[in-house]
Scaffold this motif. Structure first.
Motif, PDB file in Angstrom:
ATOM      1  N   LEU A  93       0.836  -1.208   0.000  1.00  0.00           N
ATOM      2  CA  LEU A  93       0.000   0.000   0.000  1.00  0.00           C
ATOM      3  C   LEU A  93       0.866   1.252   0.000  1.00  0.00           C
ATOM      4  O   LEU A  93       0.611   2.209  -0.754  1.00  0.00           O
ATOM      5  N   LEU A  94       1.922   1.270   0.821  1.00  0.00           N
ATOM      6  CA  LEU A  94       2.814   2.428   0.869  1.00  0.00           C
ATOM      7  C   LEU A  94       3.511   2.636  -0.463  1.00  0.00           C
ATOM      8  O   LEU A  94       3.650   3.773  -0.938  1.00  0.00           O
ATOM      9  N   SER A  95       3.947   1.560  -1.089  1.00  0.00           N
ATOM     10  CA  SER A  95       4.596   1.672  -2.395  1.00  0.00           C
ATOM     11  C   SER A  95       3.657   2.273  -3.428  1.00  0.00           C
ATOM     12  O   SER A  95       4.059   3.130  -4.232  1.00  0.00           O
ATOM     13  N   LEU A  96       2.390   1.865  -3.416  1.00  0.00           N
ATOM     14  CA  LEU A  96       1.423   2.425  -4.366  1.00  0.00           C
ATOM     15  C   LEU A  96       1.191   3.912  -4.103  1.00  0.00           C
ATOM     16  O   LEU A  96       1.131   4.719  -5.038  1.00  0.00           O
ATOM     17  N   LEU A  97       1.069   4.289  -2.840  1.00  0.00           N
ATOM     18  CA  LEU A  97       0.818   5.694  -2.507  1.00  0.00           C
ATOM     19  C   LEU A  97       1.988   6.587  -2.888  1.00  0.00           C
ATOM     20  O   LEU A  97       1.806   7.771  -3.203  1.00  0.00           O
ATOM     21  N   ARG A 118      -8.543   0.522   7.043  1.00  0.00           N
ATOM     22  CA  ARG A 118      -7.824   0.124   8.255  1.00  0.00           C
ATOM     23  C   ARG A 118      -6.310   0.215   8.047  1.00  0.00           C
ATOM     24  O   ARG A 118      -5.584   0.669   8.939  1.00  0.00           O
ATOM     25  N   ASP A 119      -5.847  -0.233   6.860  1.00  0.00           N
ATOM     26  CA  ASP A 119      -4.413  -0.168   6.588  1.00  0.00           C
ATOM     27  C   ASP A 119      -3.929   1.276   6.498  1.00  0.00           C
ATOM     28  O   ASP A 119      -2.805   1.600   6.924  1.00  0.00           O
ATOM     29  N   VAL A 120      -4.752   2.150   5.947  1.00  0.00           N
ATOM     30  CA  VAL A 120      -4.395   3.571   5.901  1.00  0.00           C
ATOM     31  C   VAL A 120      -4.243   4.118   7.307  1.00  0.00           C
ATOM     32  O   VAL A 120      -3.306   4.872   7.614  1.00  0.00           O
ATOM     33  N   ASP A 121      -5.153   3.730   8.219  1.00  0.00           N
ATOM     34  CA  ASP A 121      -5.047   4.180   9.606  1.00  0.00           C
ATOM     35  C   ASP A 121      -3.769   3.658  10.257  1.00  0.00           C
ATOM     36  O   ASP A 121      -3.123   4.368  11.049  1.00  0.00           O
ATOM     37  N   ARG A 122      -3.356   2.433   9.932  1.00  0.00           N
ATOM     38  CA  ARG A 122      -2.116   1.893  10.490  1.00  0.00           C
ATOM     39  C   ARG A 122      -0.908   2.706  10.007  1.00  0.00           C
ATOM     40  O   ARG A 122       0.014   2.996  10.786  1.00  0.00           O
ATOM     41  N   LEU A 123      -0.902   3.052   8.723  1.00  0.00           N
ATOM     42  CA  LEU A 123       0.205   3.860   8.200  1.00  0.00           C
ATOM     43  C   LEU A 123       0.220   5.247   8.833  1.00  0.00           C
ATOM     44  O   LEU A 123       1.292   5.810   9.093  1.00  0.00           O
ATOM     45  N   ARG A 124      -0.947   5.806   9.076  1.00  0.00           N
ATOM     46  CA  ARG A 124      -0.996   7.111   9.760  1.00  0.00           C
ATOM     47  C   ARG A 124      -0.396   7.018  11.144  1.00  0.00           C
ATOM     48  O   ARG A 124       0.316   7.921  11.597  1.00  0.00           O
ATOM     49  N   ASP A 125      -0.660   5.912  11.837  1.00  0.00           N
ATOM     50  CA  ASP A 125      -0.091   5.723  13.180  1.00  0.00           C
ATOM     51  C   ASP A 125       1.430   5.640  13.133  1.00  0.00           C
ATOM     52  O   ASP A 125       2.109   5.979  14.117  1.00  0.00           O
ATOM     53  N   LEU A 126       1.985   5.196  11.990  1.00  0.00           N
ATOM     54  CA  LEU A 126       3.440   5.107  11.831  1.00  0.00           C
ATOM     55  C   LEU A 126       4.063   6.431  11.407  1.00  0.00           C
ATOM     56  O   LEU A 126       5.285   6.526  11.271  1.00  0.00           O
ATOM     57  N   GLY A 127       3.238   7.451  11.189  1.00  0.00           N
ATOM     58  CA  GLY A 127       3.759   8.778  10.855  1.00  0.00           C
ATOM     59  C   GLY A 127       3.580   9.205   9.424  1.00  0.00           C
ATOM     60  O   GLY A 127       4.068  10.274   9.028  1.00  0.00           O
ATOM     61  N   TYR A 128       2.896   8.411   8.612  1.00  0.00           N
ATOM     62  CA  TYR A 128       2.694   8.787   7.213  1.00  0.00           C
ATOM     63  C   TYR A 128       1.451   9.665   7.090  1.00  0.00           C
ATOM     64  O   TYR A 128       0.351   9.237   7.453  1.00  0.00           O
TER      65      TYR A 128
END
Length: 347
Positions: A11-15, A39-49
């Protein structure tokens, strides 16, 4: 790697690959539901993205700039390209060699083994092209770059060679900055000089930007429309096209293969096993004459007459200089041996 972790990286690679992604397209690419993507977007936000939701008929997501630098994800080609670029930082003249070395060490540390081996196979030592020129101060480079981007008049002190030797700040200049260019390990600003009403090129390591900058301006069209070609022409002493103002042709008594590596931008054509036709350019006729003479071989001038006249002038100067020199104790090793001593091997 777990399914969730691997999906997050995908997901991060696509974004990172493009600006906007419709949510449904992301779900299809990842083979999951739209709810899982959220849900995966929310997880990435929690990591600082900093991932923003976009409005519209389909809805979607955008990876935006943030206040901190989160972990980045590079594909194989990007990682290798970045590692090579960092190794070449010493040739940039931007004064970032130490920072680039630390960045390369950090990047290499987190690379998978297969990529580390690829990068190590192209490890190199970068040699600055202009060692006599001091590196550009990073803060000055950023200030000039910001003024170019913002289209704001740049005020700066410009230190000539004499001013630098005397420790003086140099004259103040007011310039509409248009382009920042790198050439041969040096950085240059191309701008419209307001006090001289003409285009000027400035070496950035000699500039001391003043703050604040001046008012905004409407950009002008660089003559010819190509900033790089315009500056290259100025370096050659030409006010027009990117070409030497003085060009001449000679028949040189050397094999073409021996001449070609040293002809730079000139052309070399074999006319016999030990004779070639050479066309060269220079900023003046006397410079062109000296360039031909450096090949250390007999030659015949094809043209133009200006080159022949310049050779006459240099011949007289060389004869005068040689007559004034005390030859006692010197030896003549001959032209061929002197050329071999001064030259170097090439691959």
């Amino acid at each position: 790697m777990s399914g969730t972790s691997g999906r997050l990286l995908s997901l991060l690679s696509l974004l990172q690959a493009r600006r906007d992604w419709p949510g449904q397209v992301l779900a299809e690419r990842l083979g999951v539901s739209g709810r899982t993507v959220r849900r995966d977007v929310d997880r990435l936000r929690d990591l600082g993205y900093p991932i923003h939701a976009t409005l519209g008929p389909d809805g979607g997501y955008r990876l935006a700039p943030g206040t901190d630098l989160p972990p980045l994800l590079f594909d194989d080609e990007q990682a290798v390209a970045l590692a090579i670029a960092l190794q070449l930082a010493a040739t940039s003249g931007a004064g970032i060699t130490d920072g680039a070395a630390r960045a390369l060490a950090t990047l290499r540390q987190v690379m998978p083994t297969r990529l580390r081996h690829r990068v190590d196979s192209v490890r190199l030592t970068a040699i600055p092209q202009a060692p006599s020129s001091p590196p550009v101060d990073a803060a000055a480079l950023l200030a000039v770059s910001d003024a170019v981007r913002s289209r704001e008049v740049l005020r700066f002190d410009y230190r000539s060679d004499q001013a630098q030797a005397d420790g003086e700040p140099g004259p103040a200049r007011r310039v509409q900055p248009h382009h920042l260019l790198a050439r041969g390990g040096r950085w240059y600003l191309l701008g419209w000089d307001l006090d001289r009403a003409d285009w000027r090129t400035f070496r950035v390591e000699r500039m001391v930007p003043r703050t604040p900058t001046g008012p905004r301006f409407a950009p002008r069209e660089v003559p010819g429309g190509d900033a790089a070609a315009f500056v290259a022409a100025r370096f050659k002493g030409s006010d027009g096209d990117d070409a030497w103002p003085c060009r001449g042709e000679v028949l040189l008594d050397l094999p073409a293969a021996e001449v070609a590596p040293y002809a730079s931008e000139g052309t070399v054509e074999a006319v016999a096993p030990s004779r070639c036709r050479v066309t060269l350019g220079a900023w003046s006729w006397h410079s062109l004459a000296a360039t031909v003479a450096r090949f250390d071989a007999t030659f015949e001038v094809v043209g133009p007459p200006e080159l022949a006249r310049a050779l006459d002038v240099l011949s007289a100067r060389f004869a005068t200089a040689a007559a004034s020199f005390d030859h006692g104790g010197t030896t003549d090793a001959g032209p061929r041996s002197s050329r071999r001593r001064a030259g170097h091997r090439t691959g």
